[in-house]
Design an enzyme around this catalytic site. Structure first.
Site, PDB file in Angstrom:
ATOM      1  N   LYS A 130       0.851  -1.194   0.000  1.00 22.94           N
ATOM      2  CA  LYS A 130       0.000   0.000   0.000  1.00 22.94           C
ATOM      3  C   LYS A 130       0.876   1.229   0.000  1.00 22.94           C
ATOM      4  O   LYS A 130       1.987   1.140   0.529  1.00 22.94           O
ATOM      5  CB  LYS A 130      -0.954   0.027   1.198  1.00 22.94           C
ATOM      6  CG  LYS A 130      -0.371  -0.286   2.575  1.00 22.94           C
ATOM      7  CD  LYS A 130       0.698   0.488   3.235  1.00 22.94           C
ATOM      8  CE  LYS A 130       0.734   1.955   3.338  1.00 22.94           C
ATOM      9  NZ  LYS A 130       2.002   2.441   3.989  1.00 22.94           N
ATOM     10  N   TYR A 215      -4.328   4.373   6.281  1.00 19.45           N
ATOM     11  CA  TYR A 215      -4.829   3.423   7.297  1.00 19.45           C
ATOM     12  C   TYR A 215      -6.175   3.885   7.853  1.00 19.45           C
ATOM     13  O   TYR A 215      -7.067   3.080   8.103  1.00 19.45           O
ATOM     14  CB  TYR A 215      -3.815   3.260   8.439  1.00 19.45           C
ATOM     15  CG  TYR A 215      -2.645   2.389   8.060  1.00 19.45           C
ATOM     16  CD1 TYR A 215      -2.739   1.004   8.111  1.00 19.45           C
ATOM     17  CD2 TYR A 215      -1.442   2.946   7.636  1.00 19.45           C
ATOM     18  CE1 TYR A 215      -1.663   0.198   7.762  1.00 19.45           C
ATOM     19  CE2 TYR A 215      -0.368   2.159   7.279  1.00 19.45           C
ATOM     20  CZ  TYR A 215      -0.489   0.781   7.345  1.00 19.45           C
ATOM     21  OH  TYR A 215       0.567  -0.018   6.981  1.00 19.45           O
TER      22      TYR A 215
HETATM   23  P1  NDP Z   1      12.558   1.406   1.894  1.00 13.64           P
HETATM   24  O1  NDP Z   1      13.102   2.697   1.398  1.00 13.64           O
HETATM   25  O2  NDP Z   1      13.065   0.890   3.188  1.00 13.64           O
HETATM   26  O3  NDP Z   1      12.816   0.265   0.813  1.00 13.64           O
HETATM   27  C1  NDP Z   1      12.420   0.411  -0.531  1.00 13.64           C
HETATM   28  C2  NDP Z   1      13.309  -0.464  -1.407  1.00 13.64           C
HETATM   29  O4  NDP Z   1      12.854  -0.334  -2.738  1.00 13.64           O
HETATM   30  C3  NDP Z   1      14.769  -0.043  -1.438  1.00 13.64           C
HETATM   31  O5  NDP Z   1      15.530  -0.586  -0.387  1.00 13.64           O
HETATM   32  C4  NDP Z   1      15.211  -0.576  -2.777  1.00 13.64           C
HETATM   33  O6  NDP Z   1      15.511  -1.971  -2.662  1.00 13.64           O
HETATM   34  C5  NDP Z   1      13.957  -0.484  -3.640  1.00 13.64           C
HETATM   35  N1  NDP Z   1      13.998   0.648  -4.572  1.00 13.64           N
HETATM   36  C6  NDP Z   1      13.920   0.549  -5.911  1.00 13.64           C
HETATM   37  N2  NDP Z   1      14.003   1.734  -6.492  1.00 13.64           N
HETATM   38  C7  NDP Z   1      14.150   2.646  -5.503  1.00 13.64           C
HETATM   39  C8  NDP Z   1      14.300   4.063  -5.500  1.00 13.64           C
HETATM   40  N3  NDP Z   1      14.303   4.782  -6.630  1.00 13.64           N
HETATM   41  N4  NDP Z   1      14.421   4.675  -4.304  1.00 13.64           N
HETATM   42  C9  NDP Z   1      14.398   3.978  -3.156  1.00 13.64           C
HETATM   43  N5  NDP Z   1      14.251   2.619  -3.120  1.00 13.64           N
HETATM   44  C10 NDP Z   1      14.151   1.953  -4.293  1.00 13.64           C
HETATM   45  O7  NDP Z   1      10.977   1.550   1.915  1.00 13.64           O
HETATM   46  P2  NDP Z   1       9.938   0.659   2.720  1.00 13.64           P
HETATM   47  O8  NDP Z   1      10.379  -0.749   2.685  1.00 13.64           O
HETATM   48  O9  NDP Z   1       9.673   1.271   4.033  1.00 13.64           O
HETATM   49  O10 NDP Z   1       8.601   0.857   1.846  1.00 13.64           O
HETATM   50  C11 NDP Z   1       8.399   0.150   0.623  1.00 13.64           C
HETATM   51  C12 NDP Z   1       6.895   0.014   0.358  1.00 13.64           C
HETATM   52  O11 NDP Z   1       6.294  -0.710   1.410  1.00 13.64           O
HETATM   53  C13 NDP Z   1       6.133   1.331   0.267  1.00 13.64           C
HETATM   54  O12 NDP Z   1       5.127   1.230  -0.717  1.00 13.64           O
HETATM   55  C14 NDP Z   1       5.514   1.493   1.646  1.00 13.64           C
HETATM   56  O13 NDP Z   1       4.335   2.260   1.659  1.00 13.64           O
HETATM   57  C15 NDP Z   1       5.219   0.033   1.991  1.00 13.64           C
HETATM   58  N6  NDP Z   1       5.204  -0.218   3.430  1.00 13.64           N
HETATM   59  C16 NDP Z   1       4.151  -0.918   3.954  1.00 13.64           C
HETATM   60  C17 NDP Z   1       4.090  -1.181   5.295  1.00 13.64           C
HETATM   61  C18 NDP Z   1       2.972  -1.981   5.855  1.00 13.64           C
HETATM   62  O14 NDP Z   1       2.874  -2.095   7.068  1.00 13.64           O
HETATM   63  N7  NDP Z   1       2.132  -2.585   5.038  1.00 13.64           N
HETATM   64  C19 NDP Z   1       5.121  -0.688   6.216  1.00 13.64           C
HETATM   65  C20 NDP Z   1       6.219  -0.009   5.559  1.00 13.64           C
HETATM   66  C21 NDP Z   1       6.225   0.218   4.212  1.00 13.64           C
HETATM   67  P3  NDP Z   1      16.662  -2.660  -3.542  1.00 13.64           P
HETATM   68  O15 NDP Z   1      17.928  -2.010  -3.094  1.00 13.64           O
HETATM   69  O16 NDP Z   1      16.547  -4.075  -3.179  1.00 13.64           O
HETATM   70  O17 NDP Z   1      16.333  -2.371  -4.972  1.00 13.64           O
END
Ligand code: NDP
Length: 364
Positions: A130, A215
């Site tokens: 989401k 949420y």
């Molecule tokens: P992070 O920034 O921690 O991780 C995102 C990952 O996406 C990066 O580590 C990277 O992984 C990849 N990525 C690819 N392109 C990009 C870019 N241009 N910039 C940054 N990252 C990129 O974010 P979150 O994990 O916190 O959030 C990711 C998603 O999950 C969002 O949509 C957020 O809303 C959702 N979320 C949902 C939650 C829930 O409880 N349901 C809780 C937290 C987040 P790599 O290096 O492997 O390519």
């Protein structure tokens, strides 16, 4: 007289008997297992991967990442074979991989649209975090792409499987609150690093509303049990440097429901201690506090404390989603792309109401 040794021997005997009994009664799961590749090995992807270690029906088998060092680390940690590792350029080839059933997209919001459509075209089921997209139009295109590719699209609405939440939904359906007339949703936290993607409109699609306000939007719908028909909204911004144009810091919004209920909600990136749902009806109330954090979720109603098991949300979510994708199970509250498009239509309308200062009608 019973010696210490006698006592210990008896204890050991009964512990052995108990464990033999439990291994006899505990049936090993022998049904289908959903083989999942995670796309985006960031903070939430890591949380999901850890939680999946305890899944029965879902297994992490692959990764899609732009960071080779993370791929190596995850291969070692989760035993992921080389053939199941992809990057953002070559992941369309997942189509030819018979060992992966579904891809879980956990990247920044603004990338979901393109990535989900590519996964669908590779004929794999998709689970997307989401907000599913940054507006309803893109969300609908994702739903359509999955439908025409013949794959299913689910969204990471983990609260839809949370026991305290489900107990309130059960009580509401059993009419235990009488006529529900009011919901309050408070969703917020103080966001740190000003350079992160969550504060970059191109990657986030907006601000607090996309990330945390959603949420309260989604919660108002599953707590009241209806879809809203109008919205009003007001924005306040105390820090225009950190929260640039198109990145909302704080929005209060109100939703009207066909049965006469209203919802009053707050979404913010500038206050902590905001994770509370309150539902009120003519014969009773329910409160969740906290309502949507990783847990433990706690709550009470006019009948007292809600006694439900504390779960690891992502473990339950992935096991339940395996049941939906592989066995056609129906969740109590929908977790599919249509459900997400409704939330995105509400978000579009909230932003429109902020811009115009007018009440905006909704047709979900
Ligand atoms: P992070 O920034 O921690 O991780 C995102 C990952 O996406 C990066 O580590 C990277 O992984 C990849 N990525 C690819 N392109 C990009 C870019 N241009 N910039 C940054 N990252 C990129 O974010 P979150 O994990 O916190 O959030 C990711 C998603 O999950 C969002 O949509 C957020 O809303 C959702 N979320 C949902 C939650 C829930 O409880 N349901 C809780 C937290 C987040 P790599 O290096 O492997 O390519």
């Amino acid at each position: 007289m019973q010696t210490r040794r006698d006592f210990l021997q008896k204890m050991t005997g009964s512990v052995l008997a108990l464990s033999a009994l439990s291994s006899f009664t505990e049936k090993k799961y022998e049904g289908p297992v959903l083989r999942v590749a995670i796309m985006g090995l960031g903070s939430y992807g890591t949380r999901v991967a850890e939680a999946m270690k305890s899944c029965t029906k879902a297994k992490l088998v692959g990764v899609i990442s732009g960071t080779p060092s993370k791929i190596k680390a995850w291969q070692t940690k989760y035993g992921i074979p080389e053939n199941n590792c992809y990057n953002y350029e070559n992941f369309d080839r997942i189509r030819d991989n018979p060992d992966i059933d579904a891809v879980y997209v956990i990247t920044p919001n603004g990338l979901h649209h393109n990535q989900v459509i590519r996964v669908a075209q590779a004929r794999k089921h998709v689970i997307c975090e989401k907000p599913m997209a940054v507006n309803a139009k893109e969300g609908q295109e994702m739903v359509d792409a999955c439908q025409s590719a013949g794959v299913k699209l689910l969204v990471g609405y983990r609260m839809h499987f949370e026991p305290h939440t489900l107990e309130i939904i059960r009580m509401r359906k059993a009419n235990e609150f009488g006529k529900v007339l009011f919901f309050q949703g408070l969703s917020g936290f103080i966001i740190g690093d000003p350079t992160q993607w969550r504060l970059n409109k191109a990657l986030s699609g907006g601000g607090a509303m996309m990330d945390i306000g959603i949420y309260s939007i989604n919660g108002s719908r599953y707590m009241i049990g209806e879809d809203p028909i109008w919205v009003t909204a007001q924005e306040t911004k105390t820090n225009p440097v950190k929260f640039k144009d198109g990145v909302d810091e704080t929005i209060q919004f109100q939703l009207g429901f066909p049965g006469g209920a209203t919802a009053s909600c707050l979404s913010t990136y500038s206050l902590n201690n905001l994770d509370r749902f309150f539902l009120d009806g003519t014969q009773g109330f329910a409160e969740l506090l906290p309502a949507t954090g990783y847990g433990p979720i706690a709550g009470r109603t006019h009948k007292g404390e809600i006694n439900q098991p504390v779960t690891t949300h992502q473990t339950v979510q992935m096991d339940e989603m395996a049941g939906i994708l592989l066995e056609g199970h129906q969740p109590v509250v929908a977790v599919d792309g249509h459900e997400a498009v409704k939330d995105l239509k509400i978000i579009d309308a909230i932003y429109a109401a902020v811009r115009s200062g007018q009440k905006v009608d909704l047709h979900l």
